[in-house]
Design an enzyme around this catalytic site. Structure first.
Site, PDB file in Angstrom:
ATOM      1  CG  ASP A   1      -2.170   0.993   1.100  1.00  0.00           C
ATOM      2  OD1 ASP A   1      -1.748   1.974   0.646  1.00  0.00           O
ATOM      3  OD2 ASP A   1      -3.061   0.702   1.833  1.00  0.00           O
ATOM      4  CD  GLU A  57      -2.582  -4.580  -6.741  1.00  0.00           C
ATOM      5  OE1 GLU A  57      -2.293  -3.731  -7.594  1.00  0.00           O
ATOM      6  OE2 GLU A  57      -3.665  -4.683  -6.319  1.00  0.00           O
TER       7      GLU A  57
END
Length: 288
Positions: free
Chosen positions: A187, A264
Site C-alpha cells: 500500500d 497486482e
C-alpha cells in the site's frame, strides 16, 4: 428493507460457498467474488490477532502437515496437589522437520506464493496477510492446489498466516531465520500523514535485518515511483543492508517471477504500467 435482505442473502451465499469449498478433498479453486474484503487494513488497529509470545512456541504443523516430525509421546506426570506456573505453561507445539525460510509480506491473493512453491520445493514459503477474507482465500487456494497435485506432492511447502508484520514479525521468526523476504506492491499510503503506515521504514527495516540471515535478500517491487524512491532511500540508509546491483538483480530468476505472478503485477501489466524493482542484501554484522 429490500436492500437489507439482498445484502443478507449475498452474505449468506458467500458464507455457504466458503463452507462448501473448505470441505475435505475439494479440488475446486476458490473464486475471489465470494471473499469480499476491503482493499486496505489499518495496521495500527486491534485486529484481534493470535500470535506466539516467542517463535519457539509457534505451531507450524497445521500449515505444513507433511513436514511434521513424529516424536514419541511423553508419559504423563501425576498432577501436583497445588497449581504452579508449570501447570499454566502452553503445550509444546508439534515440531516440523525444517524452518520457514521465505516470507511474502502482504501476500494478497497468493499469486507469488503458489508460483514460488514448485520453484523452491525444498524450502518452506510463508505468506503473511492481515485481511481476514484474503487470508481465507489463500488458505482455500493452497488446499485446492494440494488436492489437484496430490500425485506430484506439490504445494506442500506453501502456507499462509493471518498476521500484522508491522507489530509481530519477531514473534514468528527467530534471529537470522529467513533467507528471503518479498514485499510486493505494498500500500503506497500517498498522504504524508499516513507514511508511518508504510511497510518500509527505519524501524521496520531493523526488524527485517533481525529475521534475515547474513546474505539474505529483501525483494521489493511497486508501480509507484514515489514509493520506490522511499524504499530505496530507507534501505540504503540502513547500515545492515546494501542494494543489489542491477546486473545481479536481473540475473535472479525470482525477480521475473515477482514481476509477473502477483495479482497486482498482472494488473499493472494489463494497464501497461511501469514496475520498479529493488533488491537489498543483508550485510554481515560487524564484530563488536
Amino acid at each position: 428493507m429490500g436492500g437489507d435482505k439482498i445484502r443478507k442473502d449475498k452474505r449468506q451465499k458467500r458464507e455457504d460457498y466458503r463452507a462448501a469449498i473448505r470441505k475435505e478433498g475439494v479440488s475446486e479453486l476458490p473464486r475471489k467474488k465470494f471473499y469480499r474484503q476491503r482493499a486496505h487494513a489499518n495496521p495500527f488497529s486491534d485486529h484481534q490477532l493470535i500470535y506466539p509470545p516467542h517463535p519457539d512456541q509457534m505451531d507450524w504443523s497445521s500449515l505444513y502437515p507433511d513436514y511434521v516430525v513424529d516424536e514419541p509421546q511423553e508419559q504423563p506426570t501425576p498432577a501436583p496437589e497445588t497449581p504452579s506456573d508449570l501447570d499454566l505453561a502452553p503445550l509444546r507445539p508439534k515440531r516440523i522437520s525444517q524452518e520457514v525460510e521465505v516470507a511474502d509480506i502482504g501476500c494478497g491473493f497468493g499469486g507469488l506464493l503458489v508460483a514460488l512453491g514448485p520453484l523452491m520445493p525444498g524450502t518452506l514459503v510463508l505468506g503473511l496477510e492481515i485481511r481476514v477474507q484474503v487470508t481465507q482465500f489463500v488458505e482455500d487456494r493452497i488446499k485446492a492446489l494440494r488436492v489437484q497435485n496430490q500425485d506430484a506432492q506439490l504445494y506442500r511447502n506453501v502456507g499462509v498466516l493471518r498476521a500484522n508484520t508491522m507489530k509481530f514479525l519477531p514473534n514468528f521468526f527467530r534471529k537470522a531465520q529467513l533467507a528471503k523476504v518479498f514485499i510486493c506492491f505494498p500500500d503506497p499510503h500517498f498522504k504524508a500523514r499516513k507514511h508511518k503506515q508504510r511497510i518500509v521504514s527505519t524501524t521496520l527495516n531493523s526488524e527485517y535485518a533481525y529475521v534475515l540471515r547474513s546474505g539474505g535478500v529483501v525483494y521489493t517491487i511497486t508501480d509507484v515511483p514515489d514509493l520506490h524512491e522511499w524504499v530505496v532511500q530507507h534501505f540504503e540508509a540502513h547500515p545492515s543492508f546494501e542494494r543489489v546491483s542491477e546486473e545481479e538483480q536481473e540475473a535472479d530468476p525470482l525477480v521475473n517471477v515477482m514481476r509477473t505472478e502477483t495479482e497486482e503485477g498482472k494488473k499493472v501489466e494489463r494497464n501497461k504500467g511501469q514496475k520498479y524493482v529493488a533488491l537489498f542484501r543483508r550485510l554481515e554484522d560487524p564484530a563488536w
